[in-house]
Scaffold this motif. Sequence first.
Motif, PDB file in Angstrom:
ATOM      1  N   ASN A 436       0.815  -1.217   0.000  1.00  0.00           N
ATOM      2  CA  ASN A 436       0.000   0.000   0.000  1.00  0.00           C
ATOM      3  C   ASN A 436       0.845   1.262   0.000  1.00  0.00           C
ATOM      4  O   ASN A 436       0.389   2.306  -0.493  1.00  0.00           O
ATOM      5  CB  ASN A 436      -0.940  -0.001   1.205  1.00  0.00           C
ATOM      6  CG  ASN A 436      -2.215  -0.795   0.942  1.00  0.00           C
ATOM      7  OD1 ASN A 436      -3.131  -0.323   0.296  1.00  0.00           O
ATOM      8  ND2 ASN A 436      -2.233  -2.024   1.427  1.00  0.00           N
ATOM      9  N   LEU A 437       2.052   1.208   0.553  1.00  0.00           N
ATOM     10  CA  LEU A 437       2.927   2.378   0.502  1.00  0.00           C
ATOM     11  C   LEU A 437       3.241   2.775  -0.934  1.00  0.00           C
ATOM     12  O   LEU A 437       3.456   3.959  -1.232  1.00  0.00           O
ATOM     13  CB  LEU A 437       4.225   2.099   1.262  1.00  0.00           C
ATOM     14  CG  LEU A 437       4.145   2.160   2.788  1.00  0.00           C
ATOM     15  CD1 LEU A 437       5.479   1.760   3.404  1.00  0.00           C
ATOM     16  CD2 LEU A 437       3.745   3.557   3.244  1.00  0.00           C
ATOM     17  N   VAL A 438       3.250   1.805  -1.840  1.00  0.00           N
ATOM     18  CA  VAL A 438       3.494   2.088  -3.255  1.00  0.00           C
ATOM     19  C   VAL A 438       2.181   2.280  -4.005  1.00  0.00           C
ATOM     20  O   VAL A 438       2.037   3.198  -4.824  1.00  0.00           O
ATOM     21  CB  VAL A 438       4.313   0.953  -3.892  1.00  0.00           C
ATOM     22  CG1 VAL A 438       4.537   1.217  -5.377  1.00  0.00           C
ATOM     23  CG2 VAL A 438       5.647   0.788  -3.176  1.00  0.00           C
ATOM     24  N   ALA A 439       1.195   1.428  -3.711  1.00  0.00           N
ATOM     25  CA  ALA A 439      -0.034   1.417  -4.506  1.00  0.00           C
ATOM     26  C   ALA A 439      -0.909   2.635  -4.236  1.00  0.00           C
ATOM     27  O   ALA A 439      -1.498   3.194  -5.174  1.00  0.00           O
ATOM     28  CB  ALA A 439      -0.820   0.138  -4.216  1.00  0.00           C
ATOM     29  N   VAL A 440      -1.033   3.061  -2.982  1.00  0.00           N
ATOM     30  CA  VAL A 440      -1.933   4.166  -2.665  1.00  0.00           C
ATOM     31  C   VAL A 440      -1.511   5.458  -3.366  1.00  0.00           C
ATOM     32  O   VAL A 440      -2.340   6.118  -4.026  1.00  0.00           O
ATOM     33  CB  VAL A 440      -2.041   4.353  -1.139  1.00  0.00           C
ATOM     34  CG1 VAL A 440      -2.766   5.648  -0.798  1.00  0.00           C
ATOM     35  CG2 VAL A 440      -2.775   3.172  -0.509  1.00  0.00           C
ATOM     36  N   PRO A 441      -0.256   5.907  -3.273  1.00  0.00           N
ATOM     37  CA  PRO A 441       0.107   7.118  -4.031  1.00  0.00           C
ATOM     38  C   PRO A 441      -0.019   6.942  -5.538  1.00  0.00           C
ATOM     39  O   PRO A 441      -0.436   7.870  -6.242  1.00  0.00           O
ATOM     40  CB  PRO A 441       1.576   7.363  -3.633  1.00  0.00           C
ATOM     41  CG  PRO A 441       1.745   6.632  -2.340  1.00  0.00           C
ATOM     42  CD  PRO A 441       0.875   5.437  -2.436  1.00  0.00           C
ATOM     43  N   LEU A 442       0.342   5.748  -6.037  1.00  0.00           N
ATOM     44  CA  LEU A 442       0.261   5.514  -7.478  1.00  0.00           C
ATOM     45  C   LEU A 442      -1.175   5.618  -7.970  1.00  0.00           C
ATOM     46  O   LEU A 442      -1.457   6.279  -8.990  1.00  0.00           O
ATOM     47  CB  LEU A 442       0.840   4.136  -7.811  1.00  0.00           C
ATOM     48  CG  LEU A 442       0.789   3.701  -9.275  1.00  0.00           C
ATOM     49  CD1 LEU A 442       1.607   4.639 -10.150  1.00  0.00           C
ATOM     50  CD2 LEU A 442       1.266   2.259  -9.433  1.00  0.00           C
ATOM     51  N   PHE A 443      -2.110   4.998  -7.265  1.00  0.00           N
ATOM     52  CA  PHE A 443      -3.506   5.037  -7.683  1.00  0.00           C
ATOM     53  C   PHE A 443      -4.116   6.412  -7.459  1.00  0.00           C
ATOM     54  O   PHE A 443      -4.839   6.925  -8.318  1.00  0.00           O
ATOM     55  CB  PHE A 443      -4.300   3.970  -6.915  1.00  0.00           C
ATOM     56  CG  PHE A 443      -4.280   2.613  -7.564  1.00  0.00           C
ATOM     57  CD1 PHE A 443      -5.369   2.153  -8.272  1.00  0.00           C
ATOM     58  CD2 PHE A 443      -3.167   1.799  -7.477  1.00  0.00           C
ATOM     59  CE1 PHE A 443      -5.359   0.907  -8.879  1.00  0.00           C
ATOM     60  CE2 PHE A 443      -3.139   0.548  -8.068  1.00  0.00           C
ATOM     61  CZ  PHE A 443      -4.239   0.100  -8.781  1.00  0.00           C
TER      62      PHE A 443
END
Length: 803
Positions: A436-443
Amino acid sequence: MDFNLQRTRRARDIFLCLYARFRWERCVCAYKRHWLPLIGRADGSSACLFAFTCGVSIVLLLPWLPDWTWPALVAGCCLVLWRNRPFGRLVCSASIGLSWACWSFNTQLAVAFPHQYEREDLRLVGVVSGLPDQREAVTKFEFQVRSALDYPALAGQRLRLSCYRCDWVVEPGQVWQLTVRLKRPHGFASWGAFDYERYLFRHRIVAQGYIRTPDQASLLSQEVRLGAGWRARLRQQLAGMASDSAGKHMILALVIGDKSQLEPALRDAFQVTGVAHLMAISGLHIGLVFAATLGLYRLISWPFIRWHTVIPRQSAALLPALMASICYAALAGFAVSTQRALVMLIIYCACQLAARPQSLLRILLLTVAMLLLLDVNSILDVGFWLSCGAVLVIALVAKGRGQVGLVRIQLALWLGMLPLTLLFFGRVSLISPIVNLVAVPLFCLLLIPATLLAALLLTLGQGWVATPILNLLMVVYDHIAQGLLWLAELNYAALPLASISLWQWCWFALTGVALKFGKRKSIPLLGLCLMLGLSARSVSLPKQQMQLTLLDVGQGLAMVVETAGGVLVYDTGPRYSTGFSTAKAVLMPYLRTQGYRRINTLVISHADADHIGGLQDVLDQLPVDEIYTSRVDRVSDAQLCQKGQHWAMGLTEFEFLGPDPQTPEGSNNHSCVLLIKHLGQRVLITGDIEKAVERDLLRRDPHALAADVMLIPHQGSKTSSIPDFIDAVAPSMALVAAGYLNHYGHPHDDVITRYRARDIDVRSTVDSGSIQLRFDLDGYRVSTFRTVKQRFWHYQKVSNQHR
């Protein structure tokens, strides 16, 4: 001269804007007294709102609903006697919540579909509501009944219908005249299985069925439905852009909330990696639309400062932002998570306009209370608990800290949502915080805004611009899906855990308090203590006990035998042409709730689809030490089950009584007949043997058949259970596995009468759900799922043989 005139006009506009702000605040102050009853004071009313929510939530634990007048009477007494005392107000609020829930749910239960109309042809006229779900040759959709010739009371109710091999296309707003066959809501009643009856009750669906004569269906008219029609057109546009891919299905989920096309493996990967919340339109997505619209409005309205001579720009921007959020929620079908987000935004905007800001925690309490007043069925939705739980964690973490970093938020969400995650899904994602540390900002910063912008352009007819963007996004989403599938396959990506005991819930509470008020240096140690508390459960039974569970898998068979030495699984249930597997839906969730990570012995009685259907799903998810079957040509790495084979697990002994080379021919007749012996007690599992095999077993050794408990052969078919065989076994209890209203008519009336005439206690999965027997030195005790886990939304079933 012109320059000085422009500066003068600019100064005048600024003065008018400031004066409008002052006048707006004066008006707001004058009307504050109208908001006080709604907003209330932050001390006592918050506790009352929480008590109201608890009162509504109590019904989730009740097997049957009381009359609403009793809690209403309690509320009235508290209001009269203790209205000035905090305790009295709390009890009054909780009683009002319980009374409201009981009245609402009892009203819904009063229109339940009657038994006498099941299996009957009914002629209906109604309209298609919502998005149809079409998979291969089956189309499923919700149908709002307008008139029913054969059962007028069905008018105004909602049904869930299936159409097999329909030649016509189902679209929202179509008015059809149909001939259907219906049955009451029914799902798999087993520990760990999805509660389908609860799902149907939550959506107010009174019956489910299928279209009897699709070729005789008549399309009467096509109504214009803005929300559903908009969703259907957009789905059709998106679906026709490229070939089927995971990326296209993810775009459909993000734009219109349609997750029906997502592959089961990808859905499971979302849960294992902890990013399922990104694919479900919720407060995160609605908040992004709201914030983006606010920023856009402020950007485009600044040159036109005269617009705000009446209402300040900060206040005027709230309305278009709220309208944009409502449009996106409508596009998502107003799911519970979007409803919660919309109500929160409405309350936030009301507080801002009234110049009375509130804390996030208080806004959440107001939102939950309003949701339950508007739609009390929301309390039955898993998304309701997950979305409100996540906001609660964020509110507690952010309280008094101002801005909170993403790392802290993710860790808090992972720890704070552990109880709900275990309760609803039975496992914990260990890689969720990192992913989520990567996915949340990306999305949030890139993918979701780009996807919604492309969908907006497509809606406005600018396909030449939207198509390249969507094609690029599909490629990106495809790579993301492949990465998530790879991550989900990693060892220890998720930790499956058994059901949570009472002491573990207490451990959760103590750890949460320590995490909230403890020092930062102690957080890693507390997290370790939390994980130890989760994993501290022994899955093995006491040495003197054996547990046998006949699972409710519909028209099929799946049985689990648990001993101190390991676990044996007898058959894996059916798998249907649509890809639905009862092994995934019932058998594997049960083993997960019991804490098993491997199967010691797997027995596949024979090769019929209702017995072997879930085999591959079991082998894909759990390691198996030994496999026995009568069809080694259909099961790889398996041993042939033959008469005389025996082994032991702890104090429990297993022995095959058949088949052997002299067994009569036939797939059913070659079922593996298993005898289980535990501390002098015996259980006979017969599979699908028929009369010829029963006579053959009687001829060889009738005394070896004696048992305390037996499985009725072949789901109670007329081709089995001859009187002499029943007399030789002489059980005190007989179990039968059959599907609700199955088209074979199992179990047959004559067969059940034959057993009951001998004073044998017959238990069926149709009436009881999954049946569990626990053997020890004192005999055996019986518990059934529909007795232990009975809830008010579980309709009382009537046995097949009583119809």
